[in-house]
Design an enzyme around this catalytic site. Structure first.
Site, PDB file in Angstrom:
ATOM      1  N   ASP A  35     -10.669  49.819   7.069  1.00 18.61           N
ATOM      2  CA  ASP A  35     -11.236  50.384   5.890  1.00 18.61           C
ATOM      3  C   ASP A  35     -10.702  49.282   4.420  1.00 18.61           C
ATOM      4  O   ASP A  35      -9.407  49.584   4.513  1.00 18.61           O
ATOM      5  CB  ASP A  35     -11.534  51.735   5.416  1.00 18.61           C
ATOM      6  CG  ASP A  35     -12.230  51.564   3.743  1.00 18.61           C
ATOM      7  OD1 ASP A  35     -13.247  52.406   5.108  1.00 18.61           O
ATOM      8  OD2 ASP A  35     -12.284  51.237   3.190  1.00 18.61           O
ATOM      9  N   ILE A  36     -11.326  48.981   3.761  1.00 21.64           N
ATOM     10  CA  ILE A  36     -10.919  47.374   2.433  1.00 21.64           C
ATOM     11  C   ILE A  36      -9.632  48.730   2.095  1.00 21.64           C
ATOM     12  O   ILE A  36      -8.584  48.092   0.997  1.00 21.64           O
ATOM     13  CB  ILE A  36     -11.791  46.879   2.167  1.00 21.64           C
ATOM     14  CG1 ILE A  36     -11.091  45.425   1.186  1.00 21.64           C
ATOM     15  CG2 ILE A  36     -12.647  47.712   1.128  1.00 21.64           C
ATOM     16  CD1 ILE A  36     -11.981  43.990   1.552  1.00 21.64           C
ATOM     17  N   GLU A 105     -22.079  54.248   0.386  1.00 22.16           N
ATOM     18  CA  GLU A 105     -22.092  53.196  -0.186  1.00 22.16           C
ATOM     19  C   GLU A 105     -23.114  51.832   0.530  1.00 22.16           C
ATOM     20  O   GLU A 105     -23.009  51.089   0.227  1.00 22.16           O
ATOM     21  CB  GLU A 105     -20.347  52.655  -0.618  1.00 22.16           C
ATOM     22  CG  GLU A 105     -20.317  54.184  -1.644  1.00 22.16           C
ATOM     23  CD  GLU A 105     -18.340  53.387  -1.488  1.00 22.16           C
ATOM     24  OE1 GLU A 105     -17.820  52.399  -1.059  1.00 22.16           O
ATOM     25  OE2 GLU A 105     -17.477  54.425  -2.506  1.00 22.16           O
ATOM     26  N   VAL A 106     -22.174  52.112   1.353  1.00 25.55           N
ATOM     27  CA  VAL A 106     -22.787  50.641   2.775  1.00 25.55           C
ATOM     28  C   VAL A 106     -24.102  51.038   3.391  1.00 25.55           C
ATOM     29  O   VAL A 106     -23.515  52.489   4.538  1.00 25.55           O
ATOM     30  CB  VAL A 106     -21.692  50.365   2.967  1.00 25.55           C
ATOM     31  CG1 VAL A 106     -22.210  48.869   4.457  1.00 25.55           C
ATOM     32  CG2 VAL A 106     -20.757  49.653   2.072  1.00 25.55           C
ATOM     33  N   HIS A 110     -22.163  53.985   9.647  1.00 28.82           N
ATOM     34  CA  HIS A 110     -20.713  53.557  10.360  1.00 28.82           C
ATOM     35  C   HIS A 110     -20.063  54.900   9.958  1.00 28.82           C
ATOM     36  O   HIS A 110     -20.090  55.913   9.533  1.00 28.82           O
ATOM     37  CB  HIS A 110     -19.759  52.551   9.089  1.00 28.82           C
ATOM     38  CG  HIS A 110     -19.926  53.031   7.436  1.00 28.82           C
ATOM     39  ND1 HIS A 110     -21.347  52.804   6.763  1.00 28.82           N
ATOM     40  CD2 HIS A 110     -19.088  53.960   7.239  1.00 28.82           C
ATOM     41  CE1 HIS A 110     -20.916  52.916   5.222  1.00 28.82           C
ATOM     42  NE2 HIS A 110     -19.842  53.866   5.494  1.00 28.82           N
ATOM     43  N   HIS A 112     -16.057  56.776   9.579  1.00 31.10           N
ATOM     44  CA  HIS A 112     -15.084  56.649   9.629  1.00 31.10           C
ATOM     45  C   HIS A 112     -14.365  57.610  10.438  1.00 31.10           C
ATOM     46  O   HIS A 112     -14.685  58.493  10.594  1.00 31.10           O
ATOM     47  CB  HIS A 112     -14.941  57.166   8.127  1.00 31.10           C
ATOM     48  CG  HIS A 112     -15.290  56.672   6.751  1.00 31.10           C
ATOM     49  ND1 HIS A 112     -14.943  55.785   5.824  1.00 31.10           N
ATOM     50  CD2 HIS A 112     -16.561  56.808   6.879  1.00 31.10           C
ATOM     51  CE1 HIS A 112     -15.910  55.245   4.597  1.00 31.10           C
ATOM     52  NE2 HIS A 112     -16.983  55.803   5.625  1.00 31.10           N
TER      53      HIS A 112
HETATM   54  P1  AMP Z   1     -19.357  54.644   2.536  1.00 31.26           P
HETATM   55  O1  AMP Z   1     -19.041  55.233   1.721  1.00 31.26           O
HETATM   56  O2  AMP Z   1     -19.290  56.248   3.613  1.00 31.26           O
HETATM   57  O3  AMP Z   1     -20.750  54.112   2.674  1.00 31.26           O
HETATM   58  O4  AMP Z   1     -17.851  53.658   2.845  1.00 31.26           O
HETATM   59  C1  AMP Z   1     -18.387  52.288   3.387  1.00 31.26           C
HETATM   60  C2  AMP Z   1     -16.727  52.255   3.271  1.00 31.26           C
HETATM   61  O5  AMP Z   1     -16.287  50.833   3.467  1.00 31.26           O
HETATM   62  C3  AMP Z   1     -15.277  52.673   2.470  1.00 31.26           C
HETATM   63  O6  AMP Z   1     -14.487  53.765   2.637  1.00 31.26           O
HETATM   64  C4  AMP Z   1     -15.385  50.975   1.548  1.00 31.26           C
HETATM   65  O7  AMP Z   1     -13.325  50.781   1.201  1.00 31.26           O
HETATM   66  C5  AMP Z   1     -15.101  49.999   2.933  1.00 31.26           C
HETATM   67  N1  AMP Z   1     -15.502  48.783   2.515  1.00 31.26           N
HETATM   68  C6  AMP Z   1     -16.386  48.411   1.594  1.00 31.26           C
HETATM   69  N2  AMP Z   1     -16.430  46.710   1.901  1.00 31.26           N
HETATM   70  C7  AMP Z   1     -15.550  46.556   2.638  1.00 31.26           C
HETATM   71  C8  AMP Z   1     -15.061  45.412   3.738  1.00 31.26           C
HETATM   72  N3  AMP Z   1     -15.410  44.108   3.030  1.00 31.26           N
HETATM   73  N4  AMP Z   1     -13.791  45.229   4.992  1.00 31.26           N
HETATM   74  C9  AMP Z   1     -13.496  47.056   5.130  1.00 31.26           C
HETATM   75  N5  AMP Z   1     -14.279  48.227   4.896  1.00 31.26           N
HETATM   76  C10 AMP Z   1     -14.837  48.011   3.592  1.00 31.26           C
END
Ligand code: AMP
Length: 126
Positions: A35-36, A105-106, A110, A112
């Site tokens: 995770d970034i 967010e994405v 995924h 974690h």
């Molecule tokens: P969520 O809120 O469960 O959708 O989490 C999305 C996660 O993606 C967050 O913990 C971000 O830090 C992570 N994230 C977003 N962009 C990237 C990226 N380019 N590389 C790695 N992790 C990312």
């Protein structure tokens, strides 16, 4: 309502190689990367390579091969990062956020994997 997948989301772009990532493990159907913005010493995201929006979408529509591969890859990430209890690790938490209430967010499914410190209770009580 059918799931609608946005192929411009950041994880889709990572899967297409448009954005770099720190890969922990790659298998036929699954990618795991750091995770970034890590929330713990170990914070790895495990994603299917297929276009699934969230856990429910993946569990309902992915093939058995994808589901098995994903779960085995997640377990292997726990082993590789040293967090598996009983195998020398001190434990971990898996979290998958979905939708608005889950504060996702994405919009690509995924998992974690968090570990490397005591993580506290899952949620504060209201
Ligand atoms: P969520 O809120 O469960 O959708 O989490 C999305 C996660 O993606 C967050 O913990 C971000 O830090 C992570 N994230 C977003 N962009 C990237 C990226 N380019 N590389 C790695 N992790 C990312």
């Amino acid at each position: 309502m059918p799931y609608s997948y946005d192929d411009q989301n950041i994880f889709a772009r990572i899967l297409r190689g448009e954005i770099p990532n720190k890969t922990v493990l790659e298998t036929e159907h699954t990618l795991a990367f750091e995770d970034i913005r890590p929330l713990a010493p170990v914070h790895v995201l495990v994603i299917p390579k297929g276009p699934y929006v969230d856990y429910a979408h993946f569990a309902a529509e992915a093939s058995e091969a994808e589901i098995v591969d994903f779960n085995r890859a997640a377990a292997e990430v726990c082993r590789l990062t040293g967090v598996t209890p009983g195998a020398g690790g001190e434990g971990f938490r898996t979290v998958s956020n979905a939708g608005v209430n889950g504060v996702q967010e994405v919009p690509h499914y995924h998992l974690h994997i968090l570990g490397g410190r005591v993580l506290g209770r899952m949620l504060p009580r209201e």
